[in-house]
Design a protein around this motif. Structure first.
Motif, PDB file in Angstrom:
ATOM      1  N   LEU A   1       4.630   0.563   5.252  1.00  0.00           N
ATOM      2  CA  LEU A   1       4.043  -0.413   4.553  1.00  0.00           C
ATOM      3  C   LEU A   1       2.606  -1.044   4.767  1.00  0.00           C
ATOM      4  CD1 LEU A   1       7.600  -2.536   4.076  1.00  0.00           C
ATOM      5  CD2 LEU A   1       6.778  -0.686   2.449  1.00  0.00           C
ATOM      6  N   THR A   2       1.762  -0.509   3.972  1.00  0.00           N
ATOM      7  CA  THR A   2       0.369  -1.287   4.304  1.00  0.00           C
ATOM      8  C   THR A   2      -0.238  -1.638   2.962  1.00  0.00           C
ATOM      9  OG1 THR A   2      -0.525   0.931   4.162  1.00  0.00           O
ATOM     10  CG2 THR A   2      -0.048  -0.268   6.405  1.00  0.00           C
ATOM     11  N   ASP A   3      -1.216  -2.340   2.739  1.00  0.00           N
ATOM     12  CA  ASP A   3      -1.888  -2.321   1.533  1.00  0.00           C
ATOM     13  C   ASP A   3      -2.899  -1.204   1.263  1.00  0.00           C
ATOM     14  OD1 ASP A   3      -4.685  -5.174   0.760  1.00  0.00           O
ATOM     15  OD2 ASP A   3      -3.419  -3.460  -0.352  1.00  0.00           O
ATOM     16  N   ARG A   4      -2.425  -0.580   0.402  1.00  0.00           N
ATOM     17  CA  ARG A   4      -3.275   0.878   0.162  1.00  0.00           C
ATOM     18  C   ARG A   4      -4.321   0.772  -0.889  1.00  0.00           C
ATOM     19  NH1 ARG A   4       0.456   4.703   2.236  1.00  0.00           N
ATOM     20  NH2 ARG A   4       2.231   3.552   3.043  1.00  0.00           N
ATOM     21  N   ASN A   5      -4.134  -0.559  -1.489  1.00  0.00           N
ATOM     22  CA  ASN A   5      -5.161  -0.477  -2.825  1.00  0.00           C
ATOM     23  C   ASN A   5      -6.036  -1.935  -2.508  1.00  0.00           C
ATOM     24  OD1 ASN A   5      -3.504  -2.451  -3.423  1.00  0.00           O
ATOM     25  ND2 ASN A   5      -2.585  -1.452  -5.106  1.00  0.00           N
TER      26      ASN A   5
ATOM     27  N   ASP B   1      -5.257  -4.751  -2.632  1.00  0.00           N
ATOM     28  CA  ASP B   1      -5.133  -6.225  -3.457  1.00  0.00           C
ATOM     29  C   ASP B   1      -4.520  -7.144  -2.774  1.00  0.00           C
ATOM     30  OD1 ASP B   1      -1.998  -5.103  -5.218  1.00  0.00           O
ATOM     31  OD2 ASP B   1      -2.580  -5.013  -3.080  1.00  0.00           O
ATOM     32  N   GLY B   2      -4.313  -6.937  -1.473  1.00  0.00           N
ATOM     33  CA  GLY B   2      -3.673  -7.793  -0.599  1.00  0.00           C
ATOM     34  C   GLY B   2      -2.223  -8.126  -0.555  1.00  0.00           C
ATOM     35  N   LEU B   3      -1.699  -6.920  -1.222  1.00  0.00           N
ATOM     36  CA  LEU B   3      -0.303  -6.789  -1.188  1.00  0.00           C
ATOM     37  C   LEU B   3       0.050  -5.681  -0.917  1.00  0.00           C
ATOM     38  CD1 LEU B   3       0.348  -8.629  -4.852  1.00  0.00           C
ATOM     39  CD2 LEU B   3       0.556  -9.531  -2.627  1.00  0.00           C
ATOM     40  N   MET B   4       1.188  -5.450  -0.093  1.00  0.00           N
ATOM     41  CA  MET B   4       1.276  -4.133   0.584  1.00  0.00           C
ATOM     42  C   MET B   4       2.415  -3.274  -0.488  1.00  0.00           C
ATOM     43  SD  MET B   4       2.892  -4.644   4.159  1.00  0.00           S
ATOM     44  CE  MET B   4       2.038  -5.700   5.706  1.00  0.00           C
ATOM     45  N   GLU B   5       1.945  -1.976  -0.283  1.00  0.00           N
ATOM     46  CA  GLU B   5       2.823  -0.900  -0.938  1.00  0.00           C
ATOM     47  C   GLU B   5       3.444   0.066   0.181  1.00  0.00           C
ATOM     48  OE1 GLU B   5      -0.379  -1.340  -1.645  1.00  0.00           O
ATOM     49  OE2 GLU B   5      -0.211  -2.606  -3.327  1.00  0.00           O
ATOM     50  N   ASP B   6       4.672   0.675  -0.330  1.00  0.00           N
ATOM     51  CA  ASP B   6       5.236   1.355   0.531  1.00  0.00           C
ATOM     52  C   ASP B   6       4.499   3.017   0.306  1.00  0.00           C
ATOM     53  OD1 ASP B   6       8.147   2.058  -1.268  1.00  0.00           O
ATOM     54  OD2 ASP B   6       6.191   2.693  -1.827  1.00  0.00           O
ATOM     55  N   ALA B   7       5.181   4.214   1.226  1.00  0.00           N
ATOM     56  CA  ALA B   7       4.643   5.305   1.053  1.00  0.00           C
ATOM     57  C   ALA B   7       4.481   6.148  -0.267  1.00  0.00           C
ATOM     58  CB  ALA B   7       5.085   6.172   2.049  1.00  0.00           C
TER      59      ALA B   7
END
Lengths: 337, 317, 570
Positions: free
Chosen positions: C384-388, C390-396
């Motif tokens: 879980l990290t912020d991939r884009n 936008d300050g919010l995390m996304e999963d794999a």
């Protein structure tokens, strides 16, 4: 559901005018001489009413710009804190004083007169803010029990509640007009059926329906969905109420606004009531109904935190404005007074 | 006229049946039931839950439960309340009387206060008093009933003049039981009556204003009739119609509308009973309350329509 | 034994706490007998039959009118002889020979003998009755064997050497055999003593007798003239003549009534928002405000860890991972939690067993530091990290890192707690939706497993972990994150099952403590339930009351010792 009886019904009659269209009304008598004196001046009550409503409409529309904070901005050390009153002076910019926490559990605050905090205009994307937002935020109407700015939430709440009320009222009138017109066209049996359906709708245990509805909906509801749902429910119930009370043809002119004036507080209250079963706007969306609901959880609100009741004052102003605006200015000279 | 009344009564009966049935059937859609509510998290033990369901008669399919209920209902046996372990037919009238007392008192109060004020406001223009009255009405209309009752309870508690909870004291004070109930009645009745009075005032003043504009009123004035005679005799009759039209609905929905007040002031009425039954998922009691509510509404609207029909024969087409 | 239904029957706003705690006991040198008090409850009793319901008011009726073999003093947590005068433990450590007090009678005069005790057990264990108390009177899931060796002696045999011993017997109200045995024999005991029972039928050996029940309004109790207990001065107990219990559904109304002296004690504790009002009233001498310190049990926050609960959901890869919960524990600032939820009147806690439980708390419990950066790192380790940006995390798989918390609408403590968790997690990029539902709907979701995360209070009735196996054992129905497992789903749950089984069989307290410490260690490592803060309890009673022994016992902080409460003479 609107279990509040005090606002859902509008006046749906006009004495002696059933069947007789407006066109048949005799032209009003006019006194000789110059035009009416009372009721038509620049500060007539009607124009005051219009102004009030317009101000709120503007506030609702312009909320993102006028509100100093977002609806979910929390100030952890300032739960239920009093308003920061702006002081105006000619020698310097307007300023506020900071509220300092004296006792957290007792929610007592003390004003820090030592350090005036000047206000800043047109900064941070909003109209006005404090120059030291972190330590001394601008809280025109204080904070609520979560530490959120009541003034900002009031403005955003205006958007939510007023638009919901408007949409619901329009929906109710549309449904009412359609049903009424259809009944008038088709005749007696449909009319009866409509009355009975309306009875049914009014008496069904609303909370039960709401519970059932909540159960079939997904666990997490987007605010848009809630809005649409609430608008639909209110429109349905309001039109059922109208059907039961109407004796004549659909509304025109003054009665629309009168109904609106009665429906708006009823819708706001209904919105708060529905949130009991989970069918309300999710936190932290601000609406007047949920703000009042939060306020009513603490009896201290009357004695110690009166700013939490500002949504009630706001509703009062809106309803008053509507009442004044719809009052018939023309014709005062023909009353008996 | 008689046919009209009979027709209405028939529809009222149908309404009662429809509403009660709808409540029972809705129970199937609502999450949780009385058994799961009583057991709480213990209900994770399936065997316990099933046993409890069986005991309460909730294990049968919904259609079967409904059929059984109807079979009993036609013999006027509305089932046993799961929550109170008493026949629904005993429990409801008891509480209904309490609510009726509250509702009628509030209605009387509201009418006595709201109607005359509305007439006064509607027949004048401008002036301090009408404006003040109007402002007062708007204040009351914009306060949610929850807040109004909370405020009244708060004031009553702080001043200590009136009891703020329940319908009777534990020990009847000197003066008798009736006076005791009357004292307990003040706060809840006021909480309901004030917003209602405001609504009556608004409606009445609007109606009055309309009527006063009519040519026949002006003609009466021109003929030299005194102002008060015109207001209170000629105009009033016509102006009462909107209130008569609304009355039925108001009375009918006062039952469910009083629940907030009943909860805060602990008044043992039907509204509070319904709320408790809903929370606990006591299906028979909810059906009974809903049925009772529809009886209230039917009777009230019937009365108001009959009254209206007498006043304005054009209504019964 | 975990008592939860009290929380349900209370229509919304009751806050809850529970057992034990040190408290100030106001001792008066000369206590006047007589007088009455008015207590309040939120809702009416479901029944007078304690075997089938456990809501607050039913529990209160049972406490006032029934007595038990032993009593656990809610202040000291010690076992006190009650109807049982003394007991001895046989060499096999399984058999207790309990000597009953002599010449005791029920409130209607019928003599009390060992047969009544045997009957009480039979009633609780009866399959047809399906009593909810049955599990709380079993050791390791097995029933006890009870027999009467003579009219004054009962022999209770446990299925194995059960460490908590007679503590368990506090859960058994001694019901009158002469009144209820016919119902038991007919298989209708569950329906007995419903609300329409005439009060004179509700017979017991408690300090009070039910005199009158006015549905919707109140219950009235009068002193039991045949109550067995004596005051220190040798005179009869209870001190009070009458207890009236008013039904007040609204919390605000209850507060106002206490403030104005119309009632003498509230149901439960003073909620933080009302503290100032009570403090003012205390300053004016109208109430006594008692500080009981932090509670024994904090509200629980947990995830649905049932295997396969999120099958088909892409989030299954991380929703049930230990790292998620450990990260949440690090991310939430507990002080901010206590400040927001309890207005500062709360202590950070990190485990199910809190420091207030002095006997059993593992003093080595680490205090998880508030470490958002560490939380983010931990989340990154499960994808879980912020991939884009936008300050919010996304999963794999690119899905937003988002989940929902279910909790009960109308309970400010829970609503606020969930809101704080949501706000704190937003700061590190996790998105949380809070779903507020009514009590029944929440229970239904928890029991059927249709939820992602939940926040709810879970309250055992006793501090000894051996008496609440339902929570600790994986087969238990209160094993929140995965209830009633046929066999343990994870290794660590298996280990806990083993340790607990040893723990309840060991005779030595030190050994039990050691084993239980290890259980707490495992729980801390895996954090199936996350705890944030324990509320500091304040209890308010009117200034008329004397000799009150307030305890951290939900739902009866004051009335658990109703027989020794007295009032000041006017």
């Amino acid at each position: 559901m609107s279990t509040d009886t005090t606002g859902l019904k509008g006046p749906r009659h006009i004495a002696g005018l059933k069947g007789a269209g407006r066109a048949e009304q005799a032209p009003p008598l006019r006194t000789a001489g110059p035009g009416p004196i009372k009721g038509a001046g620049r500060f007539s009550s009607r124009s005051i009413g219009v102004v009030i409503v317009a101000v709120w409409a503007l506030a609702a529309v312009a909320a993102p710009v006028v509100a100093p904070h977002a609806v979910d901005d929390r100030f952890p050390g300032l739960l239920n804190s009093p308003p920061t009153v702006p002081h105006v002076s000619f020698v310097q910019r307007p300023y506020i004083y900071r509220w300092m926490l004296v006792n957290q559990l007792e929610q007592r605050y003390e004003i820090d007169r030592g350090r005036p905090v000047p206000l800043r205009w047109f900064s941070g994307g909003t109209l006005v803010q404090s120059s030291d937002e972190a330590r001394a935020p601008l809280l025109l109407f204080g904070t609520d029990s979560y530490g959120r700015d009541v003034f900002s939430r009031l403005l955003y709440g205006a958007r939510m509640s007023l638009s919901l009320a408007l949409v619901s009222a329009v929906g109710a009138m549309l449904v009412g007009m359609a049903a009424g017109g259809l009944a008038g066209y088709v005749g007696g049996a449909l009319d009866e059926a409509l009355m009975r359906t309306s009875d049914f709708v009014m008496v069904l245990p609303a909370m039960y329906v709401a519970l059932a509805l909540r159960a079939v909906l997904p666990l997490v509801l987007a605010p848009r969905v809630v809005f649409a749902l609430l608008a639909g429910i209110f429109a349905l119930v309001a039109s059922a109420a109208r059907v039961l009370v109407r004796h004549v043809l659909p509304a025109a002119g003054g009665f629309v606004a009168t109904e609106l004036a009665m429906l708006i507080p009823a819708f706001i209250v209904a919105e708060a009531t529905l949130s009991y079963v989970g069918l309300g706007f999710p936190d932290p969306i601000a609406s007047w109904g949920t703000m009042l609901h939060d306020a009513s959880t603490n009896i201290r609100v009357f004695a110690d935190f009166p700013w939490l009741l500002s949504p009630a004052a706001a509703i009062f102003l809106v309803v008053l404005g509507l009442n004044l605006a719809i009052e018939d200015a023309g014709g005062y000279e023909r009353t008996l007074g | 006229m008689t046919r009209y009344i009979i027709r209405r009564l028939a529809f009222a009966l149908f309404l009662v049946v429809a509403v009660s049935s709808a409540s029972l059937l809705l129970a199937g859609a609502v999450p949780g039931d009385f058994a799961s509510g009583t057991l709480g998290l213990e209900g994770a033990r399936r065997d316990r839950l099933e046993q409890a369901r069986e005991r309460y008669g909730l294990d049968k399919p919904l259609a079967v439960q409904y059929r059984d209920w109807v079979a009993h209902a036609v013999r006027l046996d509305f089932g046993n309340s799961l929550l109170y372990d008493r026949p629904v037919g005993d429990l409801i009238p008891e509480r209904a009387v309490n609510t009726a007392v509250l509702a009628l008192t509030a209605l009387t109060l509201a009418t006595v206060v709201g109607l005359p004020l509305g007439i006064v406001v509607g027949s004048r223009h401008g002036g301090l008093m009408p404006s003040a009255i109007r402002a007062g009405s708007v204040v009351l209309l914009s306060m949610p009933p929850l807040l109004t009752s909370l405020f009244l309870v708060f004031v009553a508690a702080r001043t200590g003049w009136l009891p703020i909870s329940g319908m009777r004291s534990a020990v009847a004070p000197p003066g008798g039981a009736a006076l005791d109930v009357l004292r307990h009645l003040v706060v809840p009745a006021a909480a309901i009556a004030l917003p209602l009075a405001a609504m009556f005032e608004r409606l009445q003043s609007q109606a009055m204003r309309e009527v006063v504009r009519q040519p026949y009123v002006l003609a009466a004035v021109a003929r030299g009739a005194s102002r008060s005679r015109v207001v209170w005799r000629d105009a009033l009759k016509a102006a009462l119609r909107p209130i008569a039209a609304v009355y039925g609905l108001v009375v009918g929905t006062l039952l469910s509308g009083s629940f907030a007040v009943e909860v805060i002031t602990a008044w043992p009425g039907l509204g509070r009973l319904m709320l408790e039954a809903l929370s606990a998922r006591d299906v028979y009691l909810v059906a009974g309350c809903a049925g009772m509510g529809s009886i209230f509404l039917a009777v009230a609207t019937l009365f108001s329509d009959v009254a209206l029909a007498f006043v304005d024969p054009r209504v019964t087409e | 034994m975990l008592a939860v239904a009290a929380l349900l029957a209370a229509a919304c706003r009751t806050d809850t706490g529970s057992t034990s705690g040190a408290a100030g006991k106001s001792v008066s040198t000369s206590i006047v007998r007589g007088g009455e008090i008015v207590a309040s409850v939120r809702s009416e009793p479901r029944t007078f039959n304690r075997l089938t319901a456990r809501d607050t008011t039913t529990d209160l009726v049972s406490e006032l009118t029934q007595a038990k073999l032993v009593r656990i003093n809610k202040v000291t947590q010690a076992v006190e002889p009650w109807l049982a005068e003394s007991w001895t433990l046989a060499a096999d450590r399984r058999t207790y020979t309990i000597r009953l007090r002599q010449n005791l009678t029920f409130s209607d005069g019928h003599p009390f003998t060992a047969d009544d005790v045997v009957f009480a057990f039979a009633a609780v264990y009866d399959e047809k009755t399906g009593s909810i108390l049955a599990d709380s009177l079993k050791a390791g899931g097995k029933t006890l064997t009870v027999s009467a060796s003579d009219p004054q002696t009962v022999v209770v045999t446990f299925p194995f050497a059960f460490a908590p011993g007679v503590r368990l017997l506090e859960n058994l109200p001694i019901l009158p055999r002469h009144k209820l045995e016919p119902a038991l024999k007919a298989g209708k005991l569950a329906d007995a003593w419903g609300l329409s029972t005439p009060p004179s039928e509700v017979v017991g050996m408690g300090p009070f007798v039910l005199r009158e029940y006015t549905p919707g309004q109140r219950l009235r109790f009068e002193r039991n003239p045949r109550y067995w207990r004596r005051a220190p001065d040798g005179g009869p107990l209870p001190y009070l003549d009458r207890v009236t219990v008013d039904v007040i559904p609204d919390q605000n109304a209850e507060l106002l009534r206490l403030e104005s002296g119309q009632i003498d004690t509230m149901s439960g504790e003073v909620v933080p928002e009302s503290y100032a009002t009570m403090k003012r009233a205390a300053g004016e001498g109208r109430v006594q405000l008692l500080d009981l310190g932090p509670v024994l049990w904090a509200d629980s926050f947990w995830f649905n860890l049932k295997p396969g609960a999120f099958a088909g959901d892409a989030r299954a890869a991380w929703l049930q991972r230990d790292e998620l919960r450990r990260a949440i524990s690090m991310a939430v600032d507990r002080k901010a939690f206590a400040d927001a939820v309890f207005l500062g009147a709360g202590e950070p806690v990190y485990s199910f067993v809190t420091p207030a439980n002095k006997e059993w708390y593992w003093t080595g419990t680490p205090a998880t530091p508030h470490d958002p950066a560490g939380a983010k790192a931990l989340l990154a380790s499960i994808g879980l990290t912020d991939r884009n940006g936008d300050g919010l995390m996304e999963d794999a798989s690119g899905q937003p890192a988002r989940f929902s918390i279910v909790t009960q609408k109308g309970r400010p403590r829970l609503e606020r707690g969930a809101a704080v968790v949501r706000d704190e997690l937003k700061k590190i990029g996790l998105t949380v939706d809070v779903a507020l539902l009514d009590a029944n709907a929440v229970i239904e979701r928890l029991v059927s497993g249709r939820y992602e995360a939940a926040m709810y209070p879970i309250l055992p009735t006793d501090t000894d972990p051996g008496t609440n196996p339902d929570f600790w054992f994986s087969s238990g129905s209160f094993h929140l994150w995965n209830m009633s497992q046929p066999k343990p789903a994870t290794d660590w749950e298996r280990r806990i099952d083993e340790l607990m089984a040893q723990q309840i069989g060991s005779a030595d307290y030190a050994e039990r403590k050691r084993l239980f410490d290890e259980v707490q260690q495992i729980l801390y490592e895996h954090q199936p339930v996350v705890y944030f803060a324990a509320q500091k309890w304040y209890v308010a009673v009117s200034s008329r009351l004397v000799n009150v022994a307030p305890a951290l016992y939900q739902p009866l902080p004051v009335l658990w010792a109703a027989d020794t409460i007295a009032v000041r003479p006017r």
